[in-house]
Enzyme design. Structure first.
Site, PDB file in Angstrom:
ATOM      1  N   ARG A  18      -1.750  19.138   2.509  1.00 40.08           N
ATOM      2  CA  ARG A  18      -1.881  20.397   1.752  1.00 40.08           C
ATOM      3  C   ARG A  18      -0.737  21.381   2.054  1.00 40.08           C
ATOM      4  O   ARG A  18      -0.169  21.956   1.122  1.00 40.08           O
ATOM      5  CB  ARG A  18      -3.242  21.020   2.018  1.00 40.08           C
ATOM      6  CG  ARG A  18      -4.402  20.279   1.337  1.00 40.08           C
ATOM      7  CD  ARG A  18      -5.731  20.925   1.669  1.00 40.08           C
ATOM      8  NE  ARG A  18      -5.968  20.923   3.098  1.00 40.08           N
ATOM      9  CZ  ARG A  18      -6.833  21.723   3.735  1.00 40.08           C
ATOM     10  NH1 ARG A  18      -7.536  22.609   3.042  1.00 40.08           N
ATOM     11  NH2 ARG A  18      -7.000  21.652   5.040  1.00 40.08           N
ATOM     12  N   ASN A  36      -8.854  19.826  -0.717  1.00 42.51           N
ATOM     13  CA  ASN A  36      -9.424  18.503  -0.460  1.00 42.51           C
ATOM     14  C   ASN A  36     -10.765  18.370  -1.174  1.00 42.51           C
ATOM     15  O   ASN A  36     -11.496  19.353  -1.316  1.00 42.51           O
ATOM     16  CB  ASN A  36      -9.666  18.286   1.035  1.00 42.51           C
ATOM     17  CG  ASN A  36      -8.386  18.184   1.834  1.00 42.51           C
ATOM     18  OD1 ASN A  36      -7.346  17.802   1.301  1.00 42.51           O
ATOM     19  ND2 ASN A  36      -8.451  18.514   3.117  1.00 42.51           N
TER      20      ASN A  36
END
Length: 733
Positions: A18, A36
């Site tokens: 990320r 996620n």
């Protein structure tokens, strides 16, 4: 302006993916979000067409070190954004990966050696690209509160790094520094703390210099450590551990130290220095340290995998024996109390720390051939593992694996979950670890098994456990599992010839198989393996006792083929020979195992009547192999039975080097001849192919014949790959 939604599947959680996406978005001036979820990572981007295209290309080609993309789906999106954000995860419990533990990365290593860095000589340095994961995780999602690091409060500087998406320690759950996190301490066996922090390292190092044996707590468990250059210290460890001959793994500071002990080619160098830091079996180039691997020409080396180990080498300038701390056949020990209870008579001191290990993991072991790593054991750095398969069956299946060198595997709706190496299930400690790990997977991922697949053997502990809990177990023959595993890993869809050569596996006819040749067909539908050849069967005198008392096997083969061998029988008294003949007459178990043939041959040629560790005899044969000798023993095949009388007959009169070379060359030629006869690609699986000399010669002959060959990839060459083969077969039924 363009708005896109990108779904990324693979190893993309807990690996800095990320923040990597966040940095890319800023680089290409894109707005949007990343988070996620159950399936992987979801990204929304909003910006001009070129920047979107550049972002997607960079996303695919410049991944974080531990990330792996299995699939990307890109769809139009109608949302617009004002900035780019990392937002909260959504339902990440279901299929997020439990990652293995990774060795220290280069960036952390540079900080470790930098006197100006606040983590200088920090024994637990890590970041998103390295460090503990599986060993410390309690449950998913992978947040600090769900790990054994939860008891350590971050200092303000660590917390700032942890919350900064442009820092490589963003959400690195084991984050710590010299001012916070775990501490090192040296204990005696009465639990008295003798020293802490730097002083503990210095005192432990001085003890090692003085010939002491230290238990050192690493990533996944304790190592038994001593000075590898000190013959007395190593022999003392052998005596205390009752390990008279088995080679020890050697830990070195860096490749420069490794090169003083072994020959290292370019690919082996890459493996040694990778983020896996496995034990790599290498050609030894020192005879001065023969006590490390008696009678062998190989040495197992690995580079220090953590900053704690590197810290020891700040005070030591020699290699270290670093062998797993365990009772033979049991899991690696993870606690001080167990060290005292089980190995109190082995170690002198314990270099301990207060970062608890919840899930043990051993060092992974490999050797390299044809620019490929062949795995002997897959654990730290490799397993556990989740991979997407090309099978889309909606079901949940548990594959129990083998009795020895066990790993289990679970299939769930297209995903395959592979456990780390567990070991032999013939003892209570290993069975408990096996069952507890299956239970943990079930808790974390909410598995409910539709079916369970096991080995054909009727008395395996795992099979009996689940049968006793009223499960119906489908069963697949051991060597067929070996072959299906390699076919599955390599996506083989054509007909092939499969060679499953190992020590033991319960056969479909009730005898012990281990030298099997299969014709594989119809892999795309309902696969079939037809046993078209096998090694000639012979008696296993004494049953399981023959595995260590290998002269039993030699006697059975010599009598079967009516061969006179004075150099063998001269070792025994007349009364002992009478007893051997009586035992042969009463033998109930027969085998086709090539592994046992190797043992018997080594006994005949090298004068080894008994072995003290698995594969000792074939490893000694391999060390005698001379690739400059062209001798090749013949193996005859009649009606699918491979007769090896000629090999033993010739070995009676040949010297050791000639016999070992002729035997190994003969088996390689046998494989190649059968492959040429059938004109099929070849699958090689089973513990016999851990013999590097045999595998290298086999590959050379197959290449000369322009025949494809397939080897295990992410599974061990031996019984570790059984569970994956069981899954493949079950999914094709």
């Amino acid at each position: 302006m363009k708005s896109l939604k990108i779904s990324v599947f693979g190893l993309v959680q807990g690996v800095g993916f990320r923040p990597f996406v966040y940095s890319l978005a800023l680089k290409f001036n894109l707005k949007g979000e990343v988070y996620n979820d159950d399936e992987g990572v979801k990204i929304s981007i909003y910006g001009n067409q070129k920047n979107c295209d550049d972002f997607i290309n960079a996303l695919k080609s410049n991944l974080p070190p531990l990330a792996r993309i299995d699939d990307i789906k890109i769809t139009p999106n109608d949302k617009k954004f004002d900035d780019f954000r990392i937002i909260s995860s959504k339902n990440t419990r279901k299929f997020a990966a439990i990652l293995p533990d990774f060795a220290i990365c280069d960036e952390c290593k540079n900080e470790f050696y930098d006197k100006k860095n606040r983590r200088y000589h920090h024994p637990f340095i890590n970041c998103t690209n390295c460090g503990p994961r599986f060993s410390i995780i309690k449950s998913l999602p992978y947040d600090r509160k769900n790990t054994t690091m939860t008891k350590f409060e971050m200092c303000e500087l660590c917390k700032k790094e942890y919350l900064d998406p442009q820092n490589r320690r963003y959400h690195a759950q084991p984050i710590a520094c010299n001012n916070c996190g775990p501490k090192v301490f040296l204990r005696d066996l009465n639990a008295q703390i003798l020293a802490q922090s730097k002083d503990a390292i210095i005192k432990a190092s001085n003890a090692i210099k003085n010939g002491k044996i230290i238990a050192v707590k690493g990533l996944g468990g304790f190592h038994l450590v001593c000075d590898a250059t000190n013959k007395n210290a190593v022999n003392l460890l052998r005596t205390r551990k009752n390990r008279p001959h088995k080679p020890f793994a050697i830990m070195v500071k860096d490749e420069n130290m490794a090169k003083k002990l072994a020959q290292i080619n370019k690919f082996e160098s890459q493996m040694l220095n990778s983020n896996l830091k496995p034990i790599v079996l290498l050609e030894s180039q020192t005879k001065e340290l023969e006590w490390l691997a008696p009678n062998l020409d190989k040495i197992g080396l690995f580079i220090a995998p953590t900053s704690l180990h590197l810290l020891l080498f700040e005070y030591l300038d020699f290699p270290l024996v670093a062998t797993s701390a365990n009772i033979s056949g049991e899991p690696i020990i993870t606690s001080f109390d167990d060290i005292c209870q089980k190995l109190g008579g082995v170690v002198d001191l314990v270099l301990d720390n207060d970062r608890d290990i919840l899930n043990p993991s051993d060092d992974s072991i490999c050797f390299c051939i044809d620019e490929q790593a062949l795995w002997i054991r897959t654990s730290r750095g490799i397993k556990p593992q989740i991979k997407k398969s090309n099978l889309n069956k909606n079901s949940c299946i548990l594959a129990l694996g083998s009795e020895l060198k066990n790993q289990f595997a679970i299939y769930k709706d297209g995903l395959i979950f592979s456990s780390p190496y567990i070991g032999d299930l013939g003892n209570i400690a290993s069975i408990q670890r096996y069952l507890s790990l299956i239970h943990r997977f079930c808790e974390i991922y909410e598995f409910k098994f539709d079916s369970i697949i096991g080995d054909l053997h009727p008395n395996f502990h795992a099979t009996k456990h689940f049968e006793n809990h009223n499960f119906q177990i489908q069963k697949l023959q051991h060597h067929k599992s070996h072959i299906y595993s390699v076919a599955f890993e390599n996506s083989v869809n054509s007909d092939f010839l499969g060679f499953a050569f190992d020590g033991t596996g319960y056969g479909e006819d009730g005898i012990i198989w281990g030298g099997e040749v299969f014709l594989g067909t119809n892999l795309n539908n309902t696969p079939n393996l037809q046993r078209i050849a096998h090694f000639d069967e012979f008696a296993m005198i004494g049953s399981q006792k023959a595995i260590k008392n290998i002269f039993y096997l030699t006697h059975a083969i010599l009598q079967k083929y009516e061969l006179k061998a004075e150099k063998f029988y001269g070792r025994f008294s007349k009364n002992e020979i009478v007893n051997l003949n009586a035992a042969l007459k009463n033998a109930k178990i027969h085998t086709t195992s090539l592994g046992r043939v190797f043992d018997a041959f080594a006994c005949l040629v090298c004068g080894i009547n008994e072995i003290t560790y698995e594969a000792q005899a074939p490893m000694i044969l391999e060390s005698l192999y001379d690739e400059n000798i062209s001798v090749c023993y013949d193996f005859d095949i009649q009606n699918g039975v491979i007769n090896f009388k000629n090999a033993f007959k010739r070995a009676i009169n040949d010297d050791k080097i000639t016999a070992a070379t002729g035997f190994i060359n003969g088996i390689a030629k046998l494989i190649a001849d059968l492959a040429i006869l059938h004109q099929k690609p070849v699958i090689l699986s089973g513990g016999v192919f851990l013999n590097k000399a045999l595998l290298k010669q086999t590959i050379n002959l197959l290449k000369q014949a322009n025949l494809e060959y397939y080897l295990p990839q992410n599974c061990g060459v031996g019984d570790e790959n059984i569970a994956l083969g069981q899954l493949f077969w079950a999914l094709k039924q």
